[in-house]
Design an enzyme around this catalytic site. Sequence first.
Site, PDB file in Angstrom:
ATOM      1  N   ALA A  59       0.832  -1.209   0.000  1.00 57.75           N
ATOM      2  CA  ALA A  59       0.000   0.000   0.000  1.00 57.75           C
ATOM      3  C   ALA A  59       0.864   1.256   0.000  1.00 57.75           C
ATOM      4  O   ALA A  59       0.426   2.322  -0.458  1.00 57.75           O
ATOM      5  CB  ALA A  59      -0.928   0.014   1.208  1.00 57.75           C
ATOM      6  N   THR A  66       5.871   1.757   4.076  1.00 53.42           N
ATOM      7  CA  THR A  66       7.299   2.003   4.283  1.00 53.42           C
ATOM      8  C   THR A  66       7.737   3.280   3.573  1.00 53.42           C
ATOM      9  O   THR A  66       8.459   4.114   4.142  1.00 53.42           O
ATOM     10  CB  THR A  66       8.125   0.804   3.760  1.00 53.42           C
ATOM     11  OG1 THR A  66       7.729  -0.364   4.494  1.00 53.42           O
ATOM     12  CG2 THR A  66       9.615   1.016   3.943  1.00 53.42           C
ATOM     13  N   SER A 111      -0.548  -4.547  10.381  1.00 56.40           N
ATOM     14  CA  SER A 111      -1.449  -4.503  11.556  1.00 56.40           C
ATOM     15  C   SER A 111      -2.905  -4.634  11.116  1.00 56.40           C
ATOM     16  O   SER A 111      -3.679  -3.694  11.242  1.00 56.40           O
ATOM     17  CB  SER A 111      -1.225  -3.235  12.392  1.00 56.40           C
ATOM     18  OG  SER A 111      -0.947  -2.084  11.622  1.00 56.40           O
TER      19      SER A 111
HETATM   20  S1  ADX Z   1       1.565  -7.835  10.416  1.00 49.56           S
HETATM   21  O1  ADX Z   1       0.383  -8.380   9.760  1.00 49.56           O
HETATM   22  O2  ADX Z   1       2.027  -8.710  11.515  1.00 49.56           O
HETATM   23  O3  ADX Z   1       1.403  -6.451  10.842  1.00 49.56           O
HETATM   24  P1  ADX Z   1       4.083  -7.020   9.196  1.00 49.56           P
HETATM   25  O4  ADX Z   1       3.792  -5.659   8.706  1.00 49.56           O
HETATM   26  O5  ADX Z   1       4.867  -7.174  10.450  1.00 49.56           O
HETATM   27  O6  ADX Z   1       2.692  -7.867   9.275  1.00 49.56           O
HETATM   28  O7  ADX Z   1       4.887  -7.850   8.084  1.00 49.56           O
HETATM   29  C1  ADX Z   1       4.402  -7.901   6.798  1.00 49.56           C
HETATM   30  C2  ADX Z   1       5.504  -8.267   5.838  1.00 49.56           C
HETATM   31  O8  ADX Z   1       5.703  -9.664   5.845  1.00 49.56           O
HETATM   32  C3  ADX Z   1       5.093  -7.901   4.443  1.00 49.56           C
HETATM   33  O9  ADX Z   1       5.683  -6.673   4.093  1.00 49.56           O
HETATM   34  C4  ADX Z   1       5.608  -9.031   3.590  1.00 49.56           C
HETATM   35  O10 ADX Z   1       6.863  -8.694   3.034  1.00 49.56           O
HETATM   36  C5  ADX Z   1       5.830 -10.162   4.534  1.00 49.56           C
HETATM   37  N1  ADX Z   1       4.877 -11.275   4.383  1.00 49.56           N
HETATM   38  C6  ADX Z   1       5.228 -12.563   4.179  1.00 49.56           C
HETATM   39  N2  ADX Z   1       4.159 -13.358   4.160  1.00 49.56           N
HETATM   40  C7  ADX Z   1       3.072 -12.561   4.357  1.00 49.56           C
HETATM   41  C8  ADX Z   1       1.677 -12.828   4.442  1.00 49.56           C
HETATM   42  N3  ADX Z   1       1.183 -14.058   4.338  1.00 49.56           N
HETATM   43  N4  ADX Z   1       0.832 -11.774   4.658  1.00 49.56           N
HETATM   44  C9  ADX Z   1       1.344 -10.529   4.794  1.00 49.56           C
HETATM   45  N5  ADX Z   1       2.651 -10.226   4.703  1.00 49.56           N
HETATM   46  C10 ADX Z   1       3.531 -11.234   4.495  1.00 49.56           C
END
Ligand code: ADX
Length: 181
Positions: A15, A18, A85
């Site tokens: 989206a 970063t 999140s």
């Molecule tokens: S969160 O859902 O726990 O907030 P966070 O932002 O830390 O996620 O990490 C997301 C990052 O993990 C994404 O930028 C992506 O590169 C990586 N990623 C790997 N697998 C997934 C997945 N199944 N869903 C979302 N992000 C993923």
Amino acid sequence: VREGGIVWLTGIPAAGKTTTARALRDLMEPMGLVVAVLDGDALRRSICSGLGFSRDDRDENIRRIGRRARALAAAGVWVIVAAISPYRAARERERRMASLRGLRFVEAYVKCPLRVAERRDPKGLYRMAREGKISNMTGVSDPYEAPAAPDIVLETARLSAIGCARRLLRAVLGRKNHLRT
Ligand code: ADX
């Protein structure tokens, strides 16, 4: 006078969280503010390593990020969090925890249509999800709960990163005026 606070960027993968976080940092640092960017992607290689993408793991991920964000903000740092999140309850908990400690908290919804994020797909994750090579992909096979009442909405398909960061900066600094210091 406490100078710090937490700017929490939430949104689906690709989206622009970063990019917006870094652009905001680049606006704030020359103002003499101390800024730290906490990026979910990067933290998953350090304090959040070993966590996956189940609801429980994502919740734990957010708890760890939130704890670090509050510690830094309490020391006067402006903390910009960039993490999917996806769960509203977890984000609301972070807002509550921050406000209990008297910390400013700005929730920014980094909004982008799924089809645009899928077209960007910088890490190829959407494609892999569509091909069934990864599961629990946010937006494809895992939920994203958009904020019901974010402090600001940034539409990255309509506005440049610098445009988003400028709007966000106004929201962040504007809050100074009506919150206690
Ligand atoms: S969160 O859902 O726990 O907030 P966070 O932002 O830390 O996620 O990490 C997301 C990052 O993990 C994404 O930028 C992506 O590169 C990586 N990623 C790997 N697998 C997934 C997945 N199944 N869903 C979302 N992000 C993923």
